[in-house]
Design a protein around this motif. Structure first.
Motif, PDB file in Angstrom:
ATOM      1  N   ARG A   1      31.758  35.485  28.660  1.00 39.46           N
ATOM      2  CA  ARG A   1      31.087  34.195  29.763  1.00 39.46           C
ATOM      3  C   ARG A   1      29.843  34.861  30.208  1.00 39.46           C
ATOM      4  O   ARG A   1      28.861  34.156  30.279  1.00 39.46           O
ATOM      5  N   VAL A   2      29.698  36.261  30.552  1.00 40.13           N
ATOM      6  CA  VAL A   2      28.469  36.609  31.172  1.00 40.13           C
ATOM      7  C   VAL A   2      27.141  36.535  30.101  1.00 40.13           C
ATOM      8  O   VAL A   2      26.327  36.460  30.489  1.00 40.13           O
ATOM      9  N   GLU A   3      27.717  37.028  28.840  1.00 40.84           N
ATOM     10  CA  GLU A   3      26.419  37.187  27.911  1.00 40.84           C
ATOM     11  C   GLU A   3      26.053  35.749  27.597  1.00 40.84           C
ATOM     12  O   GLU A   3      24.869  35.665  27.314  1.00 40.84           O
ATOM     13  N   LEU A   4      26.808  34.842  27.491  1.00 41.08           N
ATOM     14  CA  LEU A   4      26.339  33.475  27.161  1.00 41.08           C
ATOM     15  C   LEU A   4      25.690  32.856  28.499  1.00 41.08           C
ATOM     16  O   LEU A   4      24.740  32.143  28.032  1.00 41.08           O
TER      17      LEU A   4
ATOM     18  N   ASN B   1      34.212  40.337  39.836  1.00 44.37           N
ATOM     19  CA  ASN B   1      35.371  40.856  40.002  1.00 44.37           C
ATOM     20  C   ASN B   1      36.208  40.598  38.309  1.00 44.37           C
ATOM     21  O   ASN B   1      35.241  39.901  37.576  1.00 44.37           O
ATOM     22  N   GLY B   2      37.096  40.713  38.104  1.00 43.89           N
ATOM     23  CA  GLY B   2      37.767  40.779  36.743  1.00 43.89           C
ATOM     24  C   GLY B   2      38.529  39.669  36.497  1.00 43.89           C
ATOM     25  O   GLY B   2      39.066  39.497  35.577  1.00 43.89           O
ATOM     26  N   GLY B   3      38.920  38.758  37.782  1.00 46.18           N
ATOM     27  CA  GLY B   3      39.591  37.581  37.519  1.00 46.18           C
ATOM     28  C   GLY B   3      41.096  37.967  37.320  1.00 46.18           C
ATOM     29  O   GLY B   3      41.815  39.117  37.614  1.00 46.18           O
ATOM     30  N   ALA B   4      41.832  36.979  36.894  1.00 42.67           N
ATOM     31  CA  ALA B   4      43.226  37.193  36.639  1.00 42.67           C
ATOM     32  C   ALA B   4      43.367  38.177  35.626  1.00 42.67           C
ATOM     33  O   ALA B   4      44.594  38.751  35.665  1.00 42.67           O
ATOM     34  N   ASP B   5      42.781  38.239  34.304  1.00 45.37           N
ATOM     35  CA  ASP B   5      43.203  38.892  33.005  1.00 45.37           C
ATOM     36  C   ASP B   5      43.034  40.324  33.529  1.00 45.37           C
ATOM     37  O   ASP B   5      43.812  41.294  33.167  1.00 45.37           O
TER      38      ASP B   5
ATOM     39  N   PRO C   1      25.658  42.340  30.990  1.00 44.95           N
ATOM     40  CA  PRO C   1      27.165  42.758  30.164  1.00 44.95           C
ATOM     41  C   PRO C   1      27.327  44.342  30.215  1.00 44.95           C
ATOM     42  O   PRO C   1      28.345  44.449  30.136  1.00 44.95           O
ATOM     43  N   ASP C   2      26.338  45.282  30.033  1.00 46.22           N
ATOM     44  CA  ASP C   2      26.528  46.625  29.949  1.00 46.22           C
ATOM     45  C   ASP C   2      27.342  47.207  31.082  1.00 46.22           C
ATOM     46  O   ASP C   2      28.051  47.930  30.944  1.00 46.22           O
ATOM     47  N   VAL C   3      27.221  46.531  32.309  1.00 47.99           N
ATOM     48  CA  VAL C   3      27.825  46.992  33.598  1.00 47.99           C
ATOM     49  C   VAL C   3      29.036  46.709  33.687  1.00 47.99           C
ATOM     50  O   VAL C   3      29.980  47.477  34.015  1.00 47.99           O
ATOM     51  N   LEU C   4      29.726  45.664  32.631  1.00 51.16           N
ATOM     52  CA  LEU C   4      31.155  45.494  32.765  1.00 51.16           C
ATOM     53  C   LEU C   4      31.834  46.517  32.096  1.00 51.16           C
ATOM     54  O   LEU C   4      32.948  46.684  32.303  1.00 51.16           O
ATOM     55  N   ASN C   5      31.191  47.680  31.481  1.00 52.19           N
ATOM     56  CA  ASN C   5      32.038  48.573  30.905  1.00 52.19           C
ATOM     57  C   ASN C   5      32.713  49.392  31.951  1.00 52.19           C
ATOM     58  O   ASN C   5      33.951  49.922  31.733  1.00 52.19           O
ATOM     59  N   ARG C   6      32.243  49.283  33.359  1.00 49.27           N
ATOM     60  CA  ARG C   6      32.759  50.118  34.140  1.00 49.27           C
ATOM     61  C   ARG C   6      34.103  49.461  34.673  1.00 49.27           C
ATOM     62  O   ARG C   6      35.045  50.215  35.121  1.00 49.27           O
ATOM     63  N   GLN C   7      34.382  48.142  34.235  1.00 45.99           N
ATOM     64  CA  GLN C   7      35.636  47.585  34.544  1.00 45.99           C
ATOM     65  C   GLN C   7      36.888  48.031  33.432  1.00 45.99           C
ATOM     66  O   GLN C   7      37.996  48.754  34.047  1.00 45.99           O
ATOM     67  N   ILE C   8      36.248  48.634  32.439  1.00 46.70           N
ATOM     68  CA  ILE C   8      37.335  49.304  31.570  1.00 46.70           C
ATOM     69  C   ILE C   8      37.713  50.710  32.023  1.00 46.70           C
ATOM     70  O   ILE C   8      38.876  51.086  31.935  1.00 46.70           O
TER      71      ILE C   8
ATOM     72  N   ALA D   1      37.189  40.966  27.771  1.00 50.65           N
ATOM     73  CA  ALA D   1      36.648  40.321  26.648  1.00 50.65           C
ATOM     74  C   ALA D   1      36.239  38.998  26.950  1.00 50.65           C
ATOM     75  O   ALA D   1      34.975  38.531  26.596  1.00 50.65           O
ATOM     76  N   ASP D   2      37.167  37.994  27.622  1.00 50.57           N
ATOM     77  CA  ASP D   2      36.697  36.817  28.009  1.00 50.57           C
ATOM     78  C   ASP D   2      35.383  36.908  29.051  1.00 50.57           C
ATOM     79  O   ASP D   2      34.584  36.065  29.091  1.00 50.57           O
ATOM     80  N   LEU D   3      35.529  37.343  30.187  1.00 44.60           N
ATOM     81  CA  LEU D   3      34.627  37.775  31.091  1.00 44.60           C
ATOM     82  C   LEU D   3      33.183  38.178  30.328  1.00 44.60           C
ATOM     83  O   LEU D   3      32.134  37.657  30.888  1.00 44.60           O
TER      84      LEU D   3
END
Length: 276
Positions: A104-107, A199-203, A74-81, A99-101
């Protein structure tokens, strides 16, 4: 010359001029005197056993297979921001879009058997590692170069055609697809959303589209996300390049660098796409 797993990880960082190992990449079983490697996008316990049986010095996977690379993913998702704010998305909106992604990744990471594949490698004393983000960054930069090379006044169809000249995309069984919009649209401002975990999906796409991005590039997208975006953004464009072919771009660059240093690589599991 023979390399260690630490030196191979450092080589991947050097290719993108990074200083730190990303959270989605790790060495599960370290090794030295590596002169041969089985390299692939998804190499798990069956491939670890194959490599041990065939005498490979290393199993080098792209996708994370266990421990830190999954639990810290999940730390890598910071790059999306980071990517969204670079294109004018307010930080609070970017954080909400991810946030939703992130949840889901963390869980998903919490429920996964993160010890399965590494434990097989440990039992066989088979050096095993994965390198994910750095090769994806190589691919991301290649896509940006294509977009900048043809210019914002080009059509989306011309962008697709230029992308398809990349050897890995040209050789793939999948095509570069326009999932939202159409080829006659002007390319406009392009955002390449790759090398951020997934990918970041629709959001995430919605955040880009609502803040001035005209054309968004993902390497894959779900059917529901694509349908939702088509209904809401007729004048915007989502170009999808294909997951495995896109991953192969960076992995082939890494394989080339390893072979230049004397490591004989056998590419399987998708990363042989586009190799001469």
């Amino acid at each position: 010359m023979a390399l260690t797993t630490d030196e191979i990880m450092q080589l991947s960082l050097d290719l993108v001029e990074w200083d730190e190992v990303p959270a989605d990449s790790t060495i599960y079983v370290p090794g030295e005197n590596i002169e041969s490697a089985l390299v692939g996008i998804d190499l798990e316990s069956p491939e670890v056993q194959l490599a041990e049986r065939e005498g490979y010095d290393l199993v080098l996977a792209h996708h994370p297979a266990g421990e830190r690379a999954r639990l810290d993913f999940p730390d890598v998702l910071n790059r999306q921001i980071e990517f969204m704010t670079d294109h004018g998305v307010p930080e609070s909106q970017a954080e909400d879009a991810v946030a939703d992604l992130r949840e889901r990744v963390e869980l998903g990471a919490h429920s996964a058997n993160y010890r399965h594949d590494p434990s097989v490698a440990e039992l066989l004393d088979q050096p095993y590692m994965n390198i994910h983000l750095a090769p994806d960054e190589i691919g991301r930069r290649r896509f940006i170069d294509v977009a900048e090379g043809i210019g914002s006044e080009s059509s989306v169809a011309e962008f697709v055609a230029a992308l398809e000249e990349i050897p890995e995309l040209a050789a793939a069984e999948t095509d570069v697809e326009i999932r939202v919009g159409n080829g006659e649209h002007e390319l406009g401002e392009v955002a390449v959303h790759h090398a951020a975990g997934t990918n970041g999906g629709a959001d995430v796409a919605r955040a880009y589209f609502e803040n001035g991005v005209d054309t968004l590039l993902y390497i894959h997208v779900g059917a529901g996300d694509a349908r939702e975006l088509r209904e809401a953004y007729e004048e915007k464009n989502l170009v999808v390049t294909g997951h495995i072919a896109s991953d192969a771009i960076g992995l082939n660059a890494l394989i080339d660098a390893l072979e230049e240093r004397g490591v004989e690589c056998t590419p399987i599991s998708g990363c042989s796409i586009g190799r001469a």
